[in-house]
Motif scaffolding. Sequence first.
Motif, PDB file in Angstrom:
ATOM      1  N   HIS A 178      40.760  50.575  46.737  1.00 55.72           N
ATOM      2  CA  HIS A 178      40.162  49.620  47.668  1.00 55.72           C
ATOM      3  C   HIS A 178      39.738  48.314  46.981  1.00 55.72           C
ATOM      4  CE1 HIS A 178      38.465  48.622  51.519  1.00 55.72           C
ATOM      5  NE2 HIS A 178      37.235  48.492  51.038  1.00 55.72           N
ATOM      6  N   VAL A 179      40.143  47.207  47.534  1.00 52.83           N
ATOM      7  CA  VAL A 179      39.850  45.832  47.083  1.00 52.83           C
ATOM      8  C   VAL A 179      39.924  45.667  45.557  1.00 52.83           C
ATOM      9  CG1 VAL A 179      38.559  45.225  49.162  1.00 52.83           C
ATOM     10  CG2 VAL A 179      37.300  46.118  47.231  1.00 52.83           C
ATOM     11  N   TYR A 180      40.957  46.221  44.962  1.00 56.79           N
ATOM     12  CA  TYR A 180      41.175  46.100  43.515  1.00 56.79           C
ATOM     13  C   TYR A 180      41.238  44.632  43.081  1.00 56.79           C
ATOM     14  CZ  TYR A 180      45.997  45.094  44.911  1.00 56.79           C
ATOM     15  OH  TYR A 180      47.109  44.535  45.492  1.00 56.79           O
ATOM     16  N   HIS A 181      41.764  43.779  43.960  1.00 60.28           N
ATOM     17  CA  HIS A 181      41.959  42.368  43.611  1.00 60.28           C
ATOM     18  C   HIS A 181      40.637  41.610  43.541  1.00 60.28           C
ATOM     19  CE1 HIS A 181      41.893  42.775  47.931  1.00 60.28           C
ATOM     20  NE2 HIS A 181      41.717  41.481  48.100  1.00 60.28           N
ATOM     21  N   ILE A 182      39.631  42.085  44.293  1.00 62.56           N
ATOM     22  CA  ILE A 182      38.317  41.459  44.236  1.00 62.56           C
ATOM     23  C   ILE A 182      37.598  41.866  42.948  1.00 62.56           C
ATOM     24  CG2 ILE A 182      36.077  41.196  45.383  1.00 62.56           C
ATOM     25  CD1 ILE A 182      38.274  40.067  47.120  1.00 62.56           C
ATOM     26  N   PHE A 183      37.699  43.143  42.587  1.00 60.86           N
ATOM     27  CA  PHE A 183      37.024  43.643  41.392  1.00 60.86           C
ATOM     28  C   PHE A 183      37.681  43.158  40.101  1.00 60.86           C
ATOM     29  CE2 PHE A 183      35.564  47.071  44.359  1.00 60.86           C
ATOM     30  CZ  PHE A 183      34.210  46.823  44.229  1.00 60.86           C
ATOM     31  N   HIS A 184      39.007  43.008  40.122  1.00 58.88           N
ATOM     32  CA  HIS A 184      39.743  42.647  38.902  1.00 58.88           C
ATOM     33  C   HIS A 184      40.743  41.529  39.206  1.00 58.88           C
ATOM     34  CE1 HIS A 184      38.007  46.345  37.311  1.00 58.88           C
ATOM     35  NE2 HIS A 184      38.535  47.004  38.322  1.00 58.88           N
ATOM     36  N   PRO A 185      40.229  40.319  39.497  1.00 60.10           N
ATOM     37  CA  PRO A 185      41.116  39.240  39.955  1.00 60.10           C
ATOM     38  C   PRO A 185      42.146  38.784  38.923  1.00 60.10           C
ATOM     39  CG  PRO A 185      38.885  38.409  39.582  1.00 60.10           C
ATOM     40  CD  PRO A 185      38.816  39.900  39.476  1.00 60.10           C
ATOM     41  N   GLU A 186      41.897  39.061  37.635  1.00 61.43           N
ATOM     42  CA  GLU A 186      42.858  38.630  36.611  1.00 61.43           C
ATOM     43  C   GLU A 186      43.881  39.714  36.281  1.00 61.43           C
ATOM     44  OE1 GLU A 186      39.494  38.485  35.858  1.00 61.43           O
ATOM     45  OE2 GLU A 186      39.088  36.344  36.112  1.00 61.43           O
ATOM     46  N   SER A 187      43.794  40.897  36.922  1.00 61.14           N
ATOM     47  CA  SER A 187      44.738  41.976  36.618  1.00 61.14           C
ATOM     48  C   SER A 187      46.131  41.626  37.117  1.00 61.14           C
ATOM     49  CB  SER A 187      44.273  43.289  37.258  1.00 61.14           C
ATOM     50  OG  SER A 187      44.411  43.219  38.674  1.00 61.14           O
ATOM     51  N   GLU A 188      47.118  42.306  36.578  1.00 58.52           N
ATOM     52  CA  GLU A 188      48.518  42.011  36.917  1.00 58.52           C
ATOM     53  C   GLU A 188      48.779  42.183  38.415  1.00 58.52           C
ATOM     54  OE1 GLU A 188      53.033  43.634  35.842  1.00 58.52           O
ATOM     55  OE2 GLU A 188      51.331  44.177  34.543  1.00 58.52           O
ATOM     56  N   ASN A 189      48.293  43.275  38.987  1.00 57.41           N
ATOM     57  CA  ASN A 189      48.534  43.517  40.415  1.00 57.41           C
ATOM     58  C   ASN A 189      47.741  42.564  41.301  1.00 57.41           C
ATOM     59  OD1 ASN A 189      50.461  45.491  40.135  1.00 57.41           O
ATOM     60  ND2 ASN A 189      49.002  47.189  40.189  1.00 57.41           N
ATOM     61  N   ALA A 190      46.533  42.174  40.861  1.00 55.73           N
ATOM     62  CA  ALA A 190      45.760  41.191  41.625  1.00 55.73           C
ATOM     63  C   ALA A 190      46.481  39.850  41.627  1.00 55.73           C
ATOM     64  CB  ALA A 190      44.366  41.047  41.047  1.00 55.73           C
ATOM     65  N   MET A 191      47.030  39.467  40.482  1.00 55.29           N
ATOM     66  CA  MET A 191      47.784  38.209  40.406  1.00 55.29           C
ATOM     67  C   MET A 191      49.026  38.265  41.299  1.00 55.29           C
ATOM     68  SD  MET A 191      46.351  35.886  38.591  1.00 55.29           S
ATOM     69  CE  MET A 191      45.339  35.479  37.184  1.00 55.29           C
ATOM     70  N   LYS A 192      49.636  39.436  41.356  1.00 54.51           N
ATOM     71  CA  LYS A 192      50.821  39.610  42.218  1.00 54.51           C
ATOM     72  C   LYS A 192      50.441  39.395  43.681  1.00 54.51           C
ATOM     73  CE  LYS A 192      53.301  43.596  43.181  1.00 54.51           C
ATOM     74  NZ  LYS A 192      53.855  44.891  42.731  1.00 54.51           N
ATOM     75  N   LEU A 193      49.302  39.986  44.085  1.00 52.01           N
ATOM     76  CA  LEU A 193      48.837  39.809  45.459  1.00 52.01           C
ATOM     77  C   LEU A 193      48.465  38.345  45.720  1.00 52.01           C
ATOM     78  CD1 LEU A 193      47.966  40.788  48.238  1.00 52.01           C
ATOM     79  CD2 LEU A 193      45.787  41.522  47.248  1.00 52.01           C
TER      80      LEU A 193
END
Length: 329
Positions: free
Chosen positions: A305-320
């Motif tokens: 859940h909301v991985y992109h909010i918790f880890h905005p610099e992660s590879e998958n967050a950057m992809k999103l």
Amino acid sequence: MASTNPKEIVAELPTYIRVFSDGTVERPRESPFVPPSINDPLTGVSSKDIVISQTPSVSARIYLPKLIPTNDQDHPQNFPILVYFHGGGFFFESAFSQLYHRYFNTFVSQTNVIVVSVEYRRAPEHPLPACYHDCWDALKWVASHSTQNNATNEDPWLISHGNLQRVFIGGDSAGGNIVHNVAMRAGTEPLPCDVKIVGAIFSHPYFCSSNPIGSEVVKGGHEQSLAYLVWGFVYPSAPGGIDNPMVNPLAPAAPSLDGLGCSKILVCVASDDKLRDRGVWYCEGVRKSGWHGELELFEEKGEDHVYHIFHPESENAMKLTQRLRLFLQ
């Protein structure tokens, strides 16, 4: 001898929120509030806090992408506008919290959009539907900049750099639920200056119903699931309870989703998220409703859940973020 009334817990969602007999509220998981920043040293993004309404109290943090120096004063840089509703179950987190401030500094630097992150009133001090009204009012305030003669608290960033032909709404979790309710209202109620919502972003949206689906079927009963309990906590007087159309948009009494007032929709889900199946369910509901617009489902495997909010610099967050950039541009 005077009696003492010890402070007692009168309502709680364990580990998330506690309400005490003296009216005080604790939110143990909430990240600390941080101030806005001009020219963030890492991203160059600028942010500031503005008041939209005093009664009720509605404010926002606005993010402006780094401006490229130019000699062309007649054609200032213009950016799409994303009016954003933060997550947190309607009762914790904030547009001013460290979690969202860090996320939007990264997000805005990657997408080149102006973000208006709305600080709406939260439950339980302000039960639903207060937040829906606040977020609609914030969207109306943004739209009112289209005439450039909005006498009340107009914002120079939106006047000088906002593209009012490219207004989007978005939100995560509970904020994704708010996106739905604001988009439904936009389908029946015009915004100032005839501004239209171009697109809506639903990131891991929160919906529920009395009939569990997919991963919601668990031991202990659906009524004890967090999604079910949250709704009762934030909107105890909801007509129809968990099948109120605001949380169950496919309920028999709910208006048709073909009334969503935007041109395109992106629903984002994550494979390991307990709300994943509801996001897919909502997307299918829109598709079957006959809604006329572009509809897309984006799923990330192996994320919660909301991985992109918790880890905005992660590879998958950057992809999103790159997927959202394409949607917004």
